[in-house]
Scaffold this motif. Structure first.
Motif, short mmCIF file in Angstrom:
data_model
loop_
_atom_site.label_atom_id
_atom_site.label_comp_id
_atom_site.label_asym_id
_atom_site.label_seq_id
_atom_site.Cartn_x
_atom_site.Cartn_y
_atom_site.Cartn_z
N TRP A 97 7.02 -1.38 -1.04
CA TRP A 97 7.16 -2.33 -0.18
C TRP A 97 5.96 -2.06 1.00
O TRP A 97 5.40 -2.87 1.67
CB TRP A 97 8.36 -2.59 0.54
N GLY A 98 5.90 -1.03 1.50
CA GLY A 98 5.09 -0.34 2.48
C GLY A 98 3.62 -0.52 1.97
O GLY A 98 2.71 -0.86 2.98
N GLN A 99 3.39 -0.20 0.72
CA GLN A 99 2.03 -0.47 0.33
C GLN A 99 1.46 -1.64 0.25
O GLN A 99 0.48 -2.06 0.51
CB GLN A 99 2.01 0.29 -1.08
N SER A 100 2.39 -2.69 -0.11
CA SER A 100 2.01 -4.00 -0.26
C SER A 100 1.75 -4.62 1.27
O SER A 100 0.97 -5.60 1.50
CB SER A 100 2.99 -4.73 -0.77
N LEU A 101 2.57 -4.08 2.13
CA LEU A 101 2.38 -4.70 3.53
C LEU A 101 1.03 -4.03 4.12
O LEU A 101 0.45 -4.92 4.70
CB LEU A 101 3.75 -4.05 4.35
N ARG A 102 0.87 -2.94 3.87
CA ARG A 102 -0.72 -2.34 4.19
C ARG A 102 -1.80 -3.09 3.64
O ARG A 102 -2.83 -3.06 3.88
CB ARG A 102 -0.93 -0.92 3.79
N GLY A 103 -1.46 -3.88 2.30
CA GLY A 103 -2.41 -4.26 1.42
C GLY A 103 -2.92 -5.50 1.98
O GLY A 103 -4.09 -5.93 1.79
N ILE A 104 -2.09 -5.88 2.97
CA ILE A 104 -2.67 -7.42 3.76
C ILE A 104 -3.96 -7.02 4.28
O ILE A 104 -4.79 -7.58 4.68
CB ILE A 104 -1.58 -7.78 4.78
N VAL A 105 -4.14 -5.63 5.18
CA VAL A 105 -5.12 -5.34 5.72
C VAL A 105 -6.16 -4.60 4.68
O VAL A 105 -7.44 -4.98 4.72
CB VAL A 105 -4.91 -4.29 7.11
N THR A 106 -5.46 -3.75 3.96
CA THR A 106 -6.55 -2.71 3.18
C THR A 106 -7.02 -3.50 1.97
O THR A 106 -7.94 -3.29 1.27
CB THR A 106 -5.77 -1.53 2.56
N GLY A 107 -6.47 -4.83 1.69
CA GLY A 107 -6.57 -5.48 0.50
C GLY A 107 -7.98 -6.43 0.73
O GLY A 107 -8.38 -7.14 -0.10
N SER A 108 -8.32 -6.57 1.89
CA SER A 108 -9.23 -7.73 2.34
C SER A 108 -10.58 -6.91 2.01
O SER A 108 -10.88 -5.81 1.52
CB SER A 108 -9.44 -7.69 3.96
N THR A 109 -11.61 -7.92 1.96
CA THR A 109 -12.75 -7.68 1.44
C THR A 109 -13.77 -6.72 2.35
O THR A 109 -14.66 -5.88 2.13
CB THR A 109 -13.60 -9.03 1.40
N LEU A 110 -13.22 -6.94 3.85
CA LEU A 110 -13.81 -6.19 4.96
C LEU A 110 -13.51 -4.79 4.95
O LEU A 110 -14.35 -3.97 5.25
CB LEU A 110 -13.83 -6.92 6.16
N PHE A 111 -12.41 -4.57 4.51
CA PHE A 111 -11.87 -3.13 4.73
C PHE A 111 -12.38 -2.05 4.07
O PHE A 111 -12.72 -1.01 4.81
CB PHE A 111 -10.27 -2.94 4.33
N PRO A 112 -12.74 -2.33 2.93
CA PRO A 112 -13.48 -1.04 2.20
C PRO A 112 -14.75 -0.77 2.90
O PRO A 112 -15.10 0.68 2.99
CB PRO A 112 -13.76 -1.36 0.63
N ASN A 121 3.83 5.53 5.44
CA ASN A 121 4.39 4.88 3.95
C ASN A 121 4.99 6.21 3.21
O ASN A 121 5.83 5.83 2.33
CB ASN A 121 2.97 4.31 3.28
N HIS A 122 4.23 7.28 3.16
CA HIS A 122 4.80 8.36 2.45
C HIS A 122 6.14 8.75 2.73
O HIS A 122 7.08 9.01 1.96
CB HIS A 122 3.84 9.47 2.54
N ALA A 123 6.32 8.69 4.13
CA ALA A 123 7.70 8.90 4.61
C ALA A 123 8.86 8.12 3.97
O ALA A 123 9.76 8.74 3.80
CB ALA A 123 7.61 8.96 6.11
N PHE A 124 8.55 6.97 3.75
CA PHE A 124 9.22 5.88 3.17
C PHE A 124 9.81 6.61 2.04
O PHE A 124 11.05 6.06 1.33
CB PHE A 124 8.77 4.63 2.72
N GLY A 125 9.34 7.46 1.18
CA GLY A 125 9.67 8.11 -0.15
C GLY A 125 10.83 8.87 0.20
O GLY A 125 11.55 9.13 -0.82
N ASN A 126 11.49 9.27 1.30
CA ASN A 126 12.67 9.83 1.51
C ASN A 126 13.77 8.97 1.10
O ASN A 126 14.96 8.96 1.20
CB ASN A 126 12.75 10.41 2.97
N VAL A 127 13.63 7.49 1.33
CA VAL A 127 14.58 6.50 0.92
C VAL A 127 14.67 6.07 -0.66
O VAL A 127 15.40 6.25 -1.29
CB VAL A 127 14.26 5.51 1.93
#
Length: 546
Positions: free
Chosen positions: A29-44, A16-22
């Motif tokens: 967008w990458g953060q929101s995509l990862r948020g599908i997993v990391t935003g779940s109640t179980l992930f933390p 996701n950090h590498a996307f900053g080169n673009v």
């Protein structure tokens, strides 16, 4: 498992950090995509649980150490692990902490504003430290896997490129944000001050615990100085004395006795296995991890792992694997020096009737003919992806699929049979004036899981050992070479090899059921005629039969 969960998160976070080169938008967008997993109640619960458990297990292992003598890679991983909390604690609290405490929206815009430029060096250092710590641990876990070597180059390139892209990515995005005047911190100065106070308290707590553990180690060393000593006698004649408590591996390291341990004393590799000749009765029974490893290698009752046993009385021991001295021959300092299990295809090649043919000939003639034949066979095997295991007079043993999967090895071996037939025709032409009859060969081919290792000479006397296969597969391949002779065939190939090569079912009339000593069921074998070679496997009749 905890380390693997954390490394997986780090991998995608760096990506996701590498996307900053673009662009910053792509990072969001990458953060929101990862948020599908990391935003779940179980992930933390999973992520922070894994983080805490991984840290506690690391500290526990550090506290259990009875010596600080260790391989350089182990020391580097420990030091890197101890450095991580200093920067990571602040990073977590100004992101997740701000979100939980004040309900702040934590975006890349907030992150980059908070980090650039004041904390740029710290954040970049964190990325490098975390990545090196994870890669070291992953490498020394995976290097024992048979498939790891095949993709090691690709993984090494990824390990070098991804952190570089992550570093340039977040820095590029932060600079563009500053130049565009779009910096925005989603916490007030008061809230930020509160978070930093909390960061200081947590840092003091974590490093206070680390200092406490280190002081405990120093105290333990001091107490051990006044404790009674036990004697550990090695069969090479050395006897060392140490206080009870450390593992046998730690005692060896403390006293400078070479003792092999590829996995770093984690009971994963069995290379520290030791024959206990006296004092075994005073040892604790193997724990679940040690027992599993000992069962897998078929160890006898008096063989133990040096990294798991803690001598309490005098002992006489013999480490069963020599220490990893640097080998002189190129390419031999690898995992095969210590033995691995791996699916391969084993080929036996033998001259038919050579003993009778050599009778009455001058020694020069016999050696001349044999050298021409062996030279051709070795070159043909090597050219077709095989590895020479050994040459035994007029017999050659070769391995296929050592550096590839077994399917590729099976296909290479079958192609090699055809190539051997053509090479033998050339040998017969070259030796026409020296032979009363053309040379013929018999080939046995079988595949399956073998033990691969470098057995015997370790180059200390100027000679290095080659790669050797051990196991039932080798015995079967040798038996099939005899079947090829009995059937007057070019080769006898097991159905296992045909299947692995992806050739399907051979014609029924070409199959033989061969009894193998030590096996209850006969083995399905196809015999390849001297003239047809492997063309029988690719003929139209074969397709119809399949």
């Amino acid at each position: 498992m905890c380390g693997l969960i954390l490394f997986t998160f780090v991998f995608f976070h760096f990506l996701n950090h590498a996307f900053g080169n673009v662009s910053l938008e792509l990072m969001d967008w990458g953060q929101s995509l990862r948020g599908i997993v990391t935003g779940s109640t179980l992930f933390p619960w999973i992520f922070y649980g894994a983080m805490v458990l991984h840290a506690l297990l690391g500290l526990w292992k550090l506290a259990e150490r009875r010596t600080l003598r260790m391989p350089l890679w182990e020391a580097a991983q420990i030091v890197l692990g101890l450095l991580i909390p200093y920067v990571l604690i602040k990073h977590i609290f100004v992101t997740r902490g701000a979100e939980m405490a004040y309900g702040s929206a934590i975006s890349y815009r907030h992150e980059l504003t908070a980090l650039w430029p004041g904390d740029a060096w710290w954040q970049s250092g964190l990325l490098v430290i975390v990545w090196l710590h994870g890669v070291l641990g992953l490498h020394h876990w995976l290097k024992l896997k048979s498939w790891y070597r095949r993709i090691q180059t690709e993984l090494a390139i990824t390990a070098a490129v991804l952190p570089l892209l992550a570093l340039t990515g977040w820095i590029s995005a932060a600079r563009r944000l500053e130049l565009a005047g779009l910096r925005k911190l989603n916490v007030t100065p008061y809230q930020k001050a509160e978070l930093l106070d909390l960061v200081l308290m947590v840092r003091l707590g974590v490093y206070g615990l680390i200092v406490f553990i280190l002081l405990g180690l120093v105290l333990r060393y001091g107490i051990a100085f006044f404790q009674r000593r036990i004697a550990i006698t090695y069969l090479d004649g050395r006897t060392v004395r140490a206080a009870p408590g450390p593992t046998l591996l730690e005692i060896s390291r403390m006293k400078g006795v070479p003792h092999m341990s590829v996995c770093g004393g984690r009971a994963r590799c069995s290379t520290c296995r030791t024959l206990v000749l006296a004092g075994e009765a005073d040892l604790r029974a193997p724990g679940p991890t040690e027992a599993q490893v000992l069962k897998r290698i078929g160890a006898s009752s008096n063989v133990r792992l040096a990294c798991q046993i803690r001598p309490m009385t005098d002992m006489v021991v013999r480490p069963l694997m020599s220490h990893g001295r640097k080998l002189q021959a190129p390419g031999l300092a690898d995992r095969y020096r210590w033995g691995v299990e791996q699916p391969v295809v084993v080929m036996f090649i033998d001259l038919r009737g050579f003993t009778a043919m050599s009778e009455g000939r001058l020694p020069f003639d016999v050696v001349f003919i044999l050298n021409r034949y062996v030279d051709g066979v070795v070159k043909t095997v090597t050219r077709n992806g095989g590895v020479i295991d050994k040459v035994m007079g007029d017999g050659v043993m070769a391995l296929f699929g050592v550096d590839q999967d077994m399917g590729r090895g099976a296909r290479d071996a079958l192609v090699c049979i055809d190539a051997l037939g053509r090479e033998l025709e050339q040998v017969n032409l070259d030796l026409k004036g020296h032979l009363s009859a053309p040379l013929k060969i018999a080939v046995g081919l079988h595949g399956g899981t073998c033990i691969l290792g470098r057995i015997g000479l370790d180059s200390q006397a100027g000679v290095a050992s080659g790669l050797t296969a051990l196991g039932d597969v080798v015995n079967v391949a040798s038996r099939l070479e005899g079947v090829a002779k009995e059937e007057n065939a070019l080769a006898a190939v097991s159905h296992d090899v045909i299947t692995a090569a992806g050739l399907g079912m051979p014609p029924e009339d070409s199959l033989r059921q061969v009894s193998i000593r030590g096996r209850q069921q006969p083995l399905a074998v196809i015999c390849l005629p001297q003239e047809a070679g492997i063309t029988i496997l690719t003929s139209p009749s074969r397709t119809d039969a399949a």
